[in-house]
Design an enzyme around this catalytic site. Structure first.
Site, PDB file in Angstrom:
ATOM      1  N   ARG A 185      13.846 -26.362  50.353  1.00  0.00           N
ATOM      2  CA  ARG A 185      13.301 -25.547  50.319  1.00  0.00           C
ATOM      3  C   ARG A 185      14.588 -23.931  50.547  1.00  0.00           C
ATOM      4  O   ARG A 185      15.137 -24.947  51.865  1.00  0.00           O
ATOM      5  CB  ARG A 185      12.341 -24.247  49.926  1.00  0.00           C
ATOM      6  CG  ARG A 185      11.061 -25.275  50.898  1.00  0.00           C
ATOM      7  CD  ARG A 185      11.838 -25.275  52.866  1.00  0.00           C
ATOM      8  NE  ARG A 185      11.818 -23.848  53.357  1.00  0.00           N
ATOM      9  CZ  ARG A 185      12.514 -23.600  53.841  1.00  0.00           C
ATOM     10  NH1 ARG A 185      12.954 -24.081  54.686  1.00  0.00           N
ATOM     11  NH2 ARG A 185      12.111 -22.007  54.227  1.00  0.00           N
ATOM     12  N   GLY A 186      14.111 -23.001  50.789  1.00  0.00           N
ATOM     13  CA  GLY A 186      15.195 -22.011  51.494  1.00  0.00           C
ATOM     14  C   GLY A 186      16.169 -21.499  50.122  1.00  0.00           C
ATOM     15  O   GLY A 186      17.218 -22.917  49.530  1.00  0.00           O
ATOM     16  N   ALA A 187      16.718 -20.353  50.442  1.00  0.00           N
ATOM     17  CA  ALA A 187      17.890 -20.376  48.583  1.00  0.00           C
ATOM     18  C   ALA A 187      18.781 -21.028  48.866  1.00  0.00           C
ATOM     19  O   ALA A 187      19.228 -22.073  48.046  1.00  0.00           O
ATOM     20  CB  ALA A 187      18.306 -18.654  49.055  1.00  0.00           C
ATOM     21  N   ARG A 216      12.921 -23.156  40.411  1.00  0.00           N
ATOM     22  CA  ARG A 216      11.712 -21.676  41.153  1.00  0.00           C
ATOM     23  C   ARG A 216      13.260 -20.946  40.884  1.00  0.00           C
ATOM     24  O   ARG A 216      13.545 -20.641  40.413  1.00  0.00           O
ATOM     25  CB  ARG A 216      12.281 -22.627  42.560  1.00  0.00           C
ATOM     26  CG  ARG A 216      11.367 -23.669  43.150  1.00  0.00           C
ATOM     27  CD  ARG A 216      11.827 -23.728  45.193  1.00  0.00           C
ATOM     28  NE  ARG A 216      10.597 -22.069  45.403  1.00  0.00           N
ATOM     29  CZ  ARG A 216      10.776 -22.405  46.874  1.00  0.00           C
ATOM     30  NH1 ARG A 216      11.405 -22.447  47.541  1.00  0.00           N
ATOM     31  NH2 ARG A 216      10.198 -20.731  46.848  1.00  0.00           N
ATOM     32  N   GLN A 269       6.185 -21.787  56.854  1.00  0.00           N
ATOM     33  CA  GLN A 269       7.658 -22.525  57.453  1.00  0.00           C
ATOM     34  C   GLN A 269       8.202 -21.701  58.825  1.00  0.00           C
ATOM     35  O   GLN A 269       8.382 -22.468  59.111  1.00  0.00           O
ATOM     36  CB  GLN A 269       8.099 -21.855  55.624  1.00  0.00           C
ATOM     37  CG  GLN A 269       8.160 -21.747  54.789  1.00  0.00           C
ATOM     38  CD  GLN A 269       6.897 -21.542  53.971  1.00  0.00           C
ATOM     39  OE1 GLN A 269       6.381 -20.823  54.405  1.00  0.00           O
ATOM     40  NE2 GLN A 269       7.352 -21.495  52.414  1.00  0.00           N
ATOM     41  N   ASP A 291      16.434 -14.179  49.563  1.00  0.00           N
ATOM     42  CA  ASP A 291      16.613 -14.881  47.967  1.00  0.00           C
ATOM     43  C   ASP A 291      17.278 -14.406  47.243  1.00  0.00           C
ATOM     44  O   ASP A 291      17.777 -15.457  46.341  1.00  0.00           O
ATOM     45  CB  ASP A 291      14.769 -15.521  47.776  1.00  0.00           C
ATOM     46  CG  ASP A 291      14.099 -16.695  48.906  1.00  0.00           C
ATOM     47  OD1 ASP A 291      14.037 -15.911  49.882  1.00  0.00           O
ATOM     48  OD2 ASP A 291      14.295 -17.836  49.075  1.00  0.00           O
ATOM     49  N   ASN A 313      13.219 -12.076  49.909  1.00  0.00           N
ATOM     50  CA  ASN A 313      12.281 -12.876  50.654  1.00  0.00           C
ATOM     51  C   ASN A 313      11.365 -12.746  50.605  1.00  0.00           C
ATOM     52  O   ASN A 313      10.137 -12.329  50.456  1.00  0.00           O
ATOM     53  CB  ASN A 313      12.733 -12.132  52.093  1.00  0.00           C
ATOM     54  CG  ASN A 313      13.084 -13.619  53.628  1.00  0.00           C
ATOM     55  OD1 ASN A 313      13.664 -14.640  52.917  1.00  0.00           O
ATOM     56  ND2 ASN A 313      12.486 -13.543  54.217  1.00  0.00           N
ATOM     57  N   LYS A 314      11.171 -13.535  51.342  1.00  0.00           N
ATOM     58  CA  LYS A 314       9.449 -14.410  51.646  1.00  0.00           C
ATOM     59  C   LYS A 314       8.360 -13.638  51.969  1.00  0.00           C
ATOM     60  O   LYS A 314       8.609 -12.089  52.214  1.00  0.00           O
ATOM     61  CB  LYS A 314       9.599 -15.414  52.928  1.00  0.00           C
ATOM     62  CG  LYS A 314       7.911 -16.352  52.865  1.00  0.00           C
ATOM     63  CD  LYS A 314       7.923 -16.807  52.106  1.00  0.00           C
ATOM     64  CE  LYS A 314       8.762 -17.484  51.494  1.00  0.00           C
ATOM     65  NZ  LYS A 314       8.179 -18.412  49.929  1.00  0.00           N
TER      66      LYS A 314
HETATM   67  O1  MRU Z   1       9.533 -20.790  50.519  1.00  0.00           O
HETATM   68  P1  MRU Z   1      10.776 -20.505  50.252  1.00  0.00           P
HETATM   69  O2  MRU Z   1      10.379 -21.775  51.903  1.00  0.00           O
HETATM   70  O3  MRU Z   1      11.727 -20.911  49.668  1.00  0.00           O
HETATM   71  O4  MRU Z   1      11.214 -19.411  50.999  1.00  0.00           O
HETATM   72  C1  MRU Z   1      12.420 -19.278  51.884  1.00  0.00           C
HETATM   73  C2  MRU Z   1      12.494 -17.652  52.629  1.00  0.00           C
HETATM   74  O5  MRU Z   1      12.287 -16.772  51.689  1.00  0.00           O
HETATM   75  C3  MRU Z   1      14.033 -17.432  53.133  1.00  0.00           C
HETATM   76  O6  MRU Z   1      13.246 -16.687  54.359  1.00  0.00           O
HETATM   77  C4  MRU Z   1      14.848 -17.828  52.210  1.00  0.00           C
HETATM   78  O7  MRU Z   1      15.387 -18.763  51.219  1.00  0.00           O
HETATM   79  C5  MRU Z   1      16.513 -17.618  53.284  1.00  0.00           C
HETATM   80  S1  MRU Z   1      16.865 -18.935  53.468  1.00  0.00           S
HETATM   81  C6  MRU Z   1      18.304 -18.763  54.421  1.00  0.00           C
END
Ligand code: MRU
Length: 361
Positions: free
Chosen positions: A53-55, A90, A202, A243, A253-254
């Protein structure tokens, strides 16, 4: 970065050519479990079920997913099918679309018989580029941390971050954490406040884990504590990831990032977003157009962690029949963002400054 003292990345090709290894992030911090992805289905499942996970890491995994698909079948129809299967995993992180578009443009124009090898070469290049981008983000962000240290008269710089925009969310370095790791290497004292980041935590399970592995001083806080700490003058800087960022600088973002930005504005704390250019979606004029992933209710009503015997268990938090709502992301308006740290430098979160970034791509 390090896991148990050993340098690691989050994704790497199997030296025996059987596929691509990832770390199953749903099992961290309790179990460090590399998993071999062998085909398109494995790659799609790894992204959908958030083993990765993470963009930025979602984007690179998708690129490897296309490479795995090309080992199965290299015909045009299967290439397009692979891209659609991966795209559906996603919705919010635009790096997924960015990576798939690159793979499609690259492979689509070459003879089928070359695709298998070429796809792997391209996926590896995208992974290497991700590392280089994040390291450059780290250098640009380090200047912001040094400036904060000046203001503090040399006392440790206190940084708050939300979710995991760390090396686990990328191939290496992270985005929000890259300046932190660069500062640590440069001997700048700092302390990181880590938001736990409900519902999937996370922050607690991933950011706290990776900072601990790197020996970066940090403290875990509940999501609601950040505003209070900022009011008390205990936070010098907020750095988060993204994201997807719209052309006007609105940053998605999250979930919960927006509230941190509001508190930061109210308290006069600089609020920075760190992201590579691949996280910008210049086709969207503003953040309200960004698709927000709605996730399962169970992520809110249940929680998992390690029991006293070490076994990872999931327990119910709410009455069994309580309905829950679970938007995965929110949008922080550009007016709350002090700057966006990219591999090309720090940009103001506004249309004009970002248009310059877009044309410099
Ligand atoms: O749902 P996730 O865990 O994929 O969400 C991740 C985030 O929101 C991160 O902050 C974002 O992707 C930046 S990652 C460098």
């Amino acid at each position: 970065m390090l896991i148990q003292g050993k340098p690691s990345t989050t994704i790497w090709p199997d030296p025996d050519g059987e596929g691509v290894f990832i770390l199953d992030q749903t099992r961290l911090p309790h179990v460090v479990a590399p998993v071999l992805l062998r085909d398109l289905g494995d790659a799609a499942k790894a992204i959908k079920d958030m083993w990765v996970r993470g963009a930025p890491l979602i984007g690179v995994t998708a690129a490897y997913g296309v490479a795995l698909a090309m080992r199965q079948e290299a015909a045009d129809a299967f290439l397009h099918r692979a891209v659609e299967v991966l795209r559906a995993t996603r919705p919010t992180a635009v790096n997924l679309n960015w990576a798939l578009a690159r793979m499609l443009a690259f492979l689509g124009q070459m003879p089928e018989e070359l695709r298998r090898d070429a796809a792997l070469v391209m996926a590896k290049k995208m992974a290497a580029d991700d590392i280089a981008c994040n390291e450059a983000i780290g250098e640009h962000g380090l200047a912001l941390i040094r400036a904060a240290r000046e203001k503090r008269g040399g006392a440790p710089v206190r940084i708050l971050t939300h979710c995991n925009a760390g090396w686990l969310a990328t191939v290496d370095w992270g985005t929000a954490t890259a300046p932190i790791y660069k500062a640590q290497a440069a001997g700048v004292d700092l302390h990181v406040f880590v938001d736990e980041t409900r519902p999937r935590n996370q922050g607690a399970s991933l950011t706290a884990f990776e900072l601990g592995q790197q020996n970066v001083p940090h403290t875990l806080i509940v999501d609601n504590a950040g505003g209070h700490l900022m009011q008390q003058g205990e936070v010098d800087l907020v750095i988060v990831g993204a994201d997807r960022i719209a052309a006007n600088g609105d940053a998605c973002n999250k979930i919960g990032t927006y509230l941190k930005a509001l508190a930061a504005k109210d308290c006069g704390v600089p609020f920075y977003v760190a992201a590579p250019v691949s996280t910008f979606d210049f086709s969207l004029t503003e953040g309200r157009l960004i698709p927000i992933e709605e996730r399962a209710q169970e992520e809110v009503t249940y929680i998992s962690g390690a029991a006293a015997n070490g076994e990872v268990v999931t327990v119910l938090l709410a009455p069994k029949t309580t309905p829950a709502r679970n938007p995965g992301f929110d949008v922080t308006p550009a007016r709350l963002v002090s700057g966006i740290v990219t591999e090309k430098g720090v940009f103001a979160a506004d249309k004009e400054a970002l248009a310059a970034l877009n044309s410099a791509k």
